[in-house]
Scaffold this motif. Sequence first.
Motif, short mmCIF file in Angstrom:
data_model
loop_
_atom_site.label_atom_id
_atom_site.label_comp_id
_atom_site.label_asym_id
_atom_site.label_seq_id
_atom_site.Cartn_x
_atom_site.Cartn_y
_atom_site.Cartn_z
N MET A 122 24.11 -4.33 -63.28
CA MET A 122 23.74 -5.69 -62.91
C MET A 122 24.42 -6.17 -61.63
N GLN A 123 25.56 -5.58 -61.27
CA GLN A 123 26.35 -6.07 -60.15
C GLN A 123 25.60 -5.98 -58.83
N PHE A 124 26.00 -6.85 -57.90
CA PHE A 124 25.58 -6.72 -56.51
C PHE A 124 26.10 -5.37 -56.05
N ASP A 125 25.19 -4.50 -55.65
CA ASP A 125 25.57 -3.18 -55.17
C ASP A 125 24.71 -2.92 -53.94
N ARG A 126 25.34 -2.94 -52.79
CA ARG A 126 24.63 -2.84 -51.51
C ARG A 126 23.68 -1.64 -51.47
N ASP A 127 24.16 -0.48 -51.88
CA ASP A 127 23.32 0.72 -51.81
C ASP A 127 22.16 0.65 -52.80
N ALA A 128 22.42 0.14 -53.99
CA ALA A 128 21.35 0.03 -55.00
C ALA A 128 20.29 -0.97 -54.55
N ILE A 129 20.70 -2.07 -53.95
CA ILE A 129 19.75 -3.06 -53.44
C ILE A 129 18.90 -2.44 -52.34
N ALA A 130 19.55 -1.71 -51.44
CA ALA A 130 18.82 -1.05 -50.35
C ALA A 130 17.83 -0.02 -50.89
N ALA A 131 18.13 0.54 -52.06
CA ALA A 131 17.24 1.53 -52.69
C ALA A 131 16.13 0.87 -53.50
N GLY A 132 16.07 -0.48 -53.49
CA GLY A 132 14.96 -1.16 -54.15
C GLY A 132 15.31 -1.89 -55.43
N GLU A 133 16.55 -1.87 -55.87
CA GLU A 133 16.93 -2.56 -57.10
C GLU A 133 17.19 -4.04 -56.79
N ILE A 134 16.10 -4.75 -56.49
CA ILE A 134 16.22 -6.12 -56.00
C ILE A 134 16.67 -7.11 -57.06
N TRP A 135 16.59 -6.77 -58.35
CA TRP A 135 17.09 -7.68 -59.38
C TRP A 135 18.56 -7.99 -59.19
N ARG A 136 19.27 -7.09 -58.54
CA ARG A 136 20.70 -7.27 -58.31
C ARG A 136 20.99 -8.46 -57.39
N LEU A 137 19.98 -8.90 -56.63
CA LEU A 137 20.16 -10.11 -55.82
C LEU A 137 20.44 -11.31 -56.72
N TRP A 138 19.87 -11.31 -57.92
CA TRP A 138 20.12 -12.37 -58.90
C TRP A 138 21.31 -12.02 -59.78
N THR A 139 21.25 -10.83 -60.37
CA THR A 139 22.22 -10.51 -61.42
C THR A 139 23.64 -10.33 -60.92
N GLY A 140 23.79 -9.91 -59.66
CA GLY A 140 25.14 -9.75 -59.12
C GLY A 140 25.91 -11.05 -59.05
N GLN A 141 25.18 -12.16 -58.94
CA GLN A 141 25.82 -13.47 -58.90
C GLN A 141 26.11 -14.01 -60.30
N LEU A 142 25.61 -13.33 -61.32
CA LEU A 142 25.74 -13.84 -62.69
C LEU A 142 26.61 -12.97 -63.59
N CYS A 143 26.74 -11.67 -63.27
CA CYS A 143 27.56 -10.81 -64.13
C CYS A 143 29.03 -10.92 -63.72
N HIS A 144 29.91 -10.45 -64.58
CA HIS A 144 31.34 -10.64 -64.37
C HIS A 144 32.12 -9.35 -64.61
N TRP A 145 33.34 -9.32 -64.09
CA TRP A 145 34.21 -8.16 -64.24
C TRP A 145 34.83 -8.07 -65.63
N SER A 146 35.00 -9.22 -66.27
CA SER A 146 35.66 -9.24 -67.58
C SER A 146 35.29 -10.53 -68.31
N LEU A 147 35.62 -10.57 -69.58
CA LEU A 147 35.40 -11.79 -70.35
C LEU A 147 36.22 -12.94 -69.78
N LEU A 148 37.44 -12.67 -69.38
CA LEU A 148 38.29 -13.72 -68.79
C LEU A 148 37.66 -14.27 -67.51
N HIS A 149 37.11 -13.39 -66.69
CA HIS A 149 36.42 -13.80 -65.46
C HIS A 149 35.23 -14.71 -65.80
N LEU A 150 34.44 -14.30 -66.78
CA LEU A 150 33.30 -15.10 -67.23
C LEU A 150 33.75 -16.46 -67.74
N LEU A 151 34.75 -16.47 -68.59
CA LEU A 151 35.23 -17.73 -69.17
C LEU A 151 35.81 -18.66 -68.11
#
Length: 182
Positions: free
Chosen positions: A26-55
């Motif tokens: 789900m993370q923003f991943d420059r190479d994956a986005i360039a390869a066509g995984e455009i959902w990461r434009l949304w999901t990278g801004q919403l997923c988190h590194w940890s539960l503490l980060h999310l909270l």
Amino acid sequence: MPARRLSLVLLVGLFAFTNLMPGESMQFDRDAIAAGEIWRLWTGQLCHWSLLHLLGNLAAVAAFAVIAGTPLLRWLALLPLAAPLLSLVLLSLMPALQIYRGFSGLVAMLVVGVAMDGGLIGRVVALAWGAKLVFDAIAGTPSPFLPEGITTTWQAHLAGLLLGMAAGAVFLHFDRNTASPS
């Protein structure tokens, strides 16, 4: 307004889905986005590194909602549109940024909302947040909400703040036009 309600439902659903899936997918991943995984434009801004980060990010949103109240809903409704815009800014202006996770860039947009709609307390909170942004940019200290080795991407916070200012200008324009007699 049905569009606002639909946008808020989309935001909650996307936010929940993104944080239940493996972060690597789900993370923003420059190479994956360039390869066509455009959902990461949304999901990278919403997923988190940890539960503490999310909270930590959710706690900021909850505090802003308490301060600004119902007017913050229009700001929250913008976030499904703002997420890919913020990712595009990061792609364009931060070529060294390979991966990113977090809602804090979008929380920065909400800082403008709390400043505009939260009265004096909202403006004080926004000023304190701005001071923290400057401190993060200068000092580069790690966030206690992020796992070791992950640094705060203050540039995403700055970009979110600028997107928030643009949204605020649009809201002011519409509010003035709505309030003026026809």
